[in-house]
Design a protein around this motif. Structure first.
Motif, PDB file in Angstrom:
ATOM      1  N   ARG A  15       0.815  -1.221   0.000  1.00  0.00           N
ATOM      2  CA  ARG A  15       0.000   0.000   0.000  1.00  0.00           C
ATOM      3  C   ARG A  15       0.849   1.271   0.000  1.00  0.00           C
ATOM      4  O   ARG A  15       0.498   2.264  -0.610  1.00  0.00           O
ATOM      5  N   TRP A  16       2.006   1.252   0.683  1.00  0.00           N
ATOM      6  CA  TRP A  16       2.778   2.473   0.876  1.00  0.00           C
ATOM      7  C   TRP A  16       4.144   2.495   0.209  1.00  0.00           C
ATOM      8  O   TRP A  16       4.711   3.557  -0.011  1.00  0.00           O
ATOM      9  N   VAL A  17       4.708   1.338  -0.091  1.00  0.00           N
ATOM     10  CA  VAL A  17       6.073   1.268  -0.620  1.00  0.00           C
ATOM     11  C   VAL A  17       6.093   0.463  -1.919  1.00  0.00           C
ATOM     12  O   VAL A  17       5.483  -0.603  -1.992  1.00  0.00           O
ATOM     13  N   GLU A  18       6.824   0.980  -2.903  1.00  0.00           N
ATOM     14  CA  GLU A  18       6.957   0.276  -4.175  1.00  0.00           C
ATOM     15  C   GLU A  18       8.401   0.352  -4.666  1.00  0.00           C
ATOM     16  O   GLU A  18       9.009   1.416  -4.697  1.00  0.00           O
ATOM     17  N   CYS A  19       8.951  -0.805  -5.026  1.00  0.00           N
ATOM     18  CA  CYS A  19      10.265  -0.880  -5.654  1.00  0.00           C
ATOM     19  C   CYS A  19      10.016  -1.195  -7.120  1.00  0.00           C
ATOM     20  O   CYS A  19       9.591  -2.302  -7.457  1.00  0.00           O
ATOM     21  N   GLY A  20      10.260  -0.223  -7.977  1.00  0.00           N
ATOM     22  CA  GLY A  20      10.051  -0.407  -9.405  1.00  0.00           C
ATOM     23  C   GLY A  20      11.368  -0.559 -10.132  1.00  0.00           C
ATOM     24  O   GLY A  20      12.420  -0.754  -9.522  1.00  0.00           O
ATOM     25  N   GLU A  21      11.323  -0.431 -11.438  1.00  0.00           N
ATOM     26  CA  GLU A  21      12.530  -0.567 -12.250  1.00  0.00           C
ATOM     27  C   GLU A  21      13.540   0.551 -12.002  1.00  0.00           C
ATOM     28  O   GLU A  21      14.732   0.322 -11.991  1.00  0.00           O
ATOM     29  N   ARG A  22      13.051   1.774 -11.815  1.00  0.00           N
ATOM     30  CA  ARG A  22      13.955   2.935 -11.716  1.00  0.00           C
ATOM     31  C   ARG A  22      14.242   3.403 -10.306  1.00  0.00           C
ATOM     32  O   ARG A  22      15.200   4.125 -10.080  1.00  0.00           O
ATOM     33  N   GLY A  23      13.362   3.034  -9.378  1.00  0.00           N
ATOM     34  CA  GLY A  23      13.584   3.520  -8.031  1.00  0.00           C
ATOM     35  C   GLY A  23      12.478   3.135  -7.070  1.00  0.00           C
ATOM     36  O   GLY A  23      11.563   2.384  -7.404  1.00  0.00           O
ATOM     37  N   LEU A  24      12.589   3.690  -5.906  1.00  0.00           N
ATOM     38  CA  LEU A  24      11.662   3.448  -4.812  1.00  0.00           C
ATOM     39  C   LEU A  24      10.633   4.571  -4.779  1.00  0.00           C
ATOM     40  O   LEU A  24      10.979   5.738  -4.954  1.00  0.00           O
ATOM     41  N   ARG A  25       9.378   4.207  -4.564  1.00  0.00           N
ATOM     42  CA  ARG A  25       8.304   5.195  -4.406  1.00  0.00           C
ATOM     43  C   ARG A  25       7.684   4.983  -3.037  1.00  0.00           C
ATOM     44  O   ARG A  25       7.304   3.863  -2.698  1.00  0.00           O
ATOM     45  N   ILE A  26       7.610   6.070  -2.266  1.00  0.00           N
ATOM     46  CA  ILE A  26       7.050   6.009  -0.922  1.00  0.00           C
ATOM     47  C   ILE A  26       5.793   6.862  -0.915  1.00  0.00           C
ATOM     48  O   ILE A  26       5.859   8.091  -0.976  1.00  0.00           O
ATOM     49  N   ARG A  27       4.641   6.221  -0.864  1.00  0.00           N
ATOM     50  CA  ARG A  27       3.364   6.940  -0.834  1.00  0.00           C
ATOM     51  C   ARG A  27       3.128   7.498   0.571  1.00  0.00           C
ATOM     52  O   ARG A  27       3.572   6.921   1.551  1.00  0.00           O
ATOM     53  N   GLY A  28       2.423   8.601   0.651  1.00  0.00           N
ATOM     54  CA  GLY A  28       2.122   9.197   1.945  1.00  0.00           C
ATOM     55  C   GLY A  28       3.334   9.795   2.634  1.00  0.00           C
ATOM     56  O   GLY A  28       3.352   9.946   3.843  1.00  0.00           O
ATOM     57  N   TYR A  29       4.338  10.155   1.864  1.00  0.00           N
ATOM     58  CA  TYR A  29       5.553  10.720   2.460  1.00  0.00           C
ATOM     59  C   TYR A  29       5.359  12.206   2.765  1.00  0.00           C
ATOM     60  O   TYR A  29       5.704  12.674   3.845  1.00  0.00           O
ATOM     61  N   TYR A  30       4.830  12.937   1.804  1.00  0.00           N
ATOM     62  CA  TYR A  30       4.608  14.373   1.960  1.00  0.00           C
ATOM     63  C   TYR A  30       3.173  14.655   2.356  1.00  0.00           C
ATOM     64  O   TYR A  30       2.269  13.922   1.972  1.00  0.00           O
TER      65      TYR A  30
END
Length: 113
Positions: free
Chosen positions: A9-24
């Motif tokens: 729900r909050w963290v994703e490791c994709g091809e190019r990088g890490l995405r952290i939802r709900g950070y800001y």
């Protein structure tokens, strides 16, 4: 999780990088290219070291993304991205995220998988 990727729900490791939802605030996503990640460290949490923190910080060195389920989790990951503030993430599967980050950062540094 598939291959070197990961998503909850909050963290994703994709091809190019890490995405952290709900950070800001209020719901912004922080994107971190793997090349910016200098280190990842697993941390055991208790009430004094993160479990009680749903979002934000009481220590300006660490920033916790939004995670309403953090009080039920026992470990998280601290990311060194070369700045004063270190993102502190609590994915549902910290071992999988740590492995994905290490695999991608090894490739970025030219070390292979």
């Amino acid at each position: 999780m598939t291959g070197d990727g990961y998503r909850d729900r909050w963290v994703e490791c994709g091809e190019r990088g890490l995405r952290i939802r709900g950070y800001y605030f209020p719901w912004g996503t922080k994107a971190i290219p793997y090349g910016r990640i200098k280190g990842v460290r697993r941390v055991d949490m208790d009430v004094f070291s993160g479990r009680g923190r749903i979002w934000g910080t009481s220590n300006p060195r660490y920033w916790f993304h939004l995670d309403p389920r953090r009080p039920s989790k026992t470990s998280g990951l601290v990311l060194d991205v070369g700045g004063y503030v270190h993102p502190f993430i609590t994915p549902d599967d910290p071992a999988a995220v740590e492995a994905a980050i290490r695999a991608h950062t090894a490739r970025t540094a030219g070390g292979g998988a």
